[in-house]
Scaffold this active site. Structure first.
Site, PDB file in Angstrom:
ATOM      1  N   TYR A 146       0.823  -1.204   0.000  1.00 54.68           N
ATOM      2  CA  TYR A 146       0.000   0.000   0.000  1.00 54.68           C
ATOM      3  C   TYR A 146       0.858   1.255   0.000  1.00 54.68           C
ATOM      4  CZ  TYR A 146       0.830   0.907   5.025  1.00 54.68           C
ATOM      5  OH  TYR A 146       1.390   1.197   6.233  1.00 54.68           O
ATOM      6  N   LYS A 188       6.502  -2.150   1.751  1.00 57.18           N
ATOM      7  CA  LYS A 188       5.356  -1.563   2.459  1.00 57.18           C
ATOM      8  C   LYS A 188       4.131  -2.475   2.347  1.00 57.18           C
ATOM      9  CE  LYS A 188       3.160   2.957   3.103  1.00 57.18           C
ATOM     10  NZ  LYS A 188       3.271   3.021   4.552  1.00 57.18           N
TER      11      LYS A 188
HETATM   12  N1  PMP Z   1       7.809   3.503   8.955  1.00 57.13           N
HETATM   13  C1  PMP Z   1       6.667   2.803   8.995  1.00 57.13           C
HETATM   14  C2  PMP Z   1       6.663   1.478   9.688  1.00 57.13           C
HETATM   15  C3  PMP Z   1       5.495   3.310   8.397  1.00 57.13           C
HETATM   16  O1  PMP Z   1       4.359   2.598   8.430  1.00 57.13           O
HETATM   17  C4  PMP Z   1       5.533   4.588   7.789  1.00 57.13           C
HETATM   18  C5  PMP Z   1       4.307   5.200   7.180  1.00 57.13           C
HETATM   19  N2  PMP Z   1       3.685   4.395   6.274  1.00 57.13           N
HETATM   20  C6  PMP Z   1       6.740   5.284   7.773  1.00 57.13           C
HETATM   21  C7  PMP Z   1       7.863   4.712   8.362  1.00 57.13           C
HETATM   22  C8  PMP Z   1       6.859   6.645   7.132  1.00 57.13           C
HETATM   23  O2  PMP Z   1       6.873   6.561   5.732  1.00 57.13           O
HETATM   24  P1  PMP Z   1       6.317   7.741   4.816  1.00 57.13           P
HETATM   25  O3  PMP Z   1       7.096   8.965   5.207  1.00 57.13           O
HETATM   26  O4  PMP Z   1       6.625   7.306   3.453  1.00 57.13           O
HETATM   27  O5  PMP Z   1       4.872   7.878   5.121  1.00 57.13           O
END
Ligand code: PMP
Length: 286
Positions: free
Chosen positions: A32, A150
């Site tokens: 996602y 992700k």
């Molecule tokens: N680490 C984890 C485990 C996350 O779930 C997220 C957010 N999805 C992030 C870091 C931050 O990533 P981003 O800046 O791309 O939202």
């Protein structure tokens, strides 16, 4: 009622369906992205698209549509749902071949599932929580070893947020082999003097899109950045701390395991970084 997107169709949310045999549902075989929207525009969109492509490649999931079409789909959902400030959630699953099996279905005959929906968050950039900062607890990191992908395996992060809530706090930082990996849904940072310290990229953490932008802006603003792992004890003794994510941008952390940082109020560097991040990303928004 929201209009959502499912496999090529824009539908009212109550009419959108996915098979019970979908591997996203049965096996968390899905990835996602979450992109924030400010003033009707997408923040860091190219970064999210690039990470989506990487996640799909790592898991050998086909692209559900031509990637050029994804910007239009995001924009159409923002338009029809009249999103000023909010989020667009996108999920791709390996799809369903109409049964349950551990073996991946034939990618030639099984189409991936693509779902997108919006979440309205009026005033997202002016979140009052960012003025006060958040309080975190530390918990053990017991997630799998490919956190750079992700995936929708968010059970442990959800449990972590529940542990934080039970402890009267806002979130949890996860610790592995004595060092902080990341927050349950964000990347974690400490500040010592003028230096910003955050864990280096590896399979142990998600490569945050906000992280990449914030580190770039910090360097451009002549701030010192050190990419290395740090302990909770080091964090408790830091001058400032914060987390970054697409939905919270740069969020000050003012307490770790009951120890107040920077007198329990957001520090100078985190406030500056939040301003720079919001200003610069708004300029580049699509
Ligand atoms: N680490 C984890 C485990 C996350 O779930 C997220 C957010 N999805 C992030 C870091 C931050 O990533 P981003 O800046 O791309 O939202």
């Amino acid at each position: 009622m929201r209009t959502v997107y499912v496999n090529g169709e824009y539908l009212p949310e109550t009419e959108a369906t996915v098979s019970i045999f979908d591997r996203g549902f049965l096996m968390a075989d899905a990835v996602y992205e979450v992109t924030s929207v400010l003033g009707g525009k997408l923040i860091d969109f190219a970064g999210h698209l690039a990470r989506l492509e990487r996640s799909l490649n790592e898991l050998d999931i086909k692209k559900p549509v031509a990637f050029e079409d994804l910007l239009d789909i995001h924009r159409e959902l923002v338009r029809v749902n009249e999103i000023g400030d909010g989020l667009v959630y996108l999920q791709v699953t390996r799809g369903s071949d109409g049964d349950r099996d551990f073996i991946f279905p034939d990618a030639e005959t099984t189409e991936p599932t693509l779902v997108l929906f919006t979440q309205a968050k009026p005033g997202l950039a002016d979140d009052p929580v960012a003025k006060k900062g958040i309080r975190v607890i530390s918990i053990e990191d017991i997630r799998w070893g490919r956190r750079d992908i992700k995936t929708v395996q968010l059970l442990y992060p959800s449990m972590g947020k529940m542990m934080a809530k039970k402890a009267g706090c806002d979130d949890a930082w996860m610790v592995e082999d004595g060092h902080v990996t990341e927050g349950t849904s964000n990347n974690a940072y400490i500040v010592k003097g003028n230096k910003i310290i955050t864990r280096q990229l590896s399979n142990e953490i998600l490569h945050g899109i906000t992280r990449a932008a914030v580190l770039r802006f910090a360097s451009e603003a002549q701030m010192e950045v050190e990419e290395r792992a740090f302990t909770i004890d080091e964090a408790k003794a830091a001058d400032e701390a914060f987390v970054t994510s697409a939905s919270n941008f740069v969020m000050p952390v003012v307490e770790i395991d009951g120890v107040a940082l920077s007198d329990g109020v957001p520090g100078r560097i985190v406030k500056r970084l939040r301003e720079i991040y919001l200003d610069e990303s708004l300029k580049a928004a699509l």
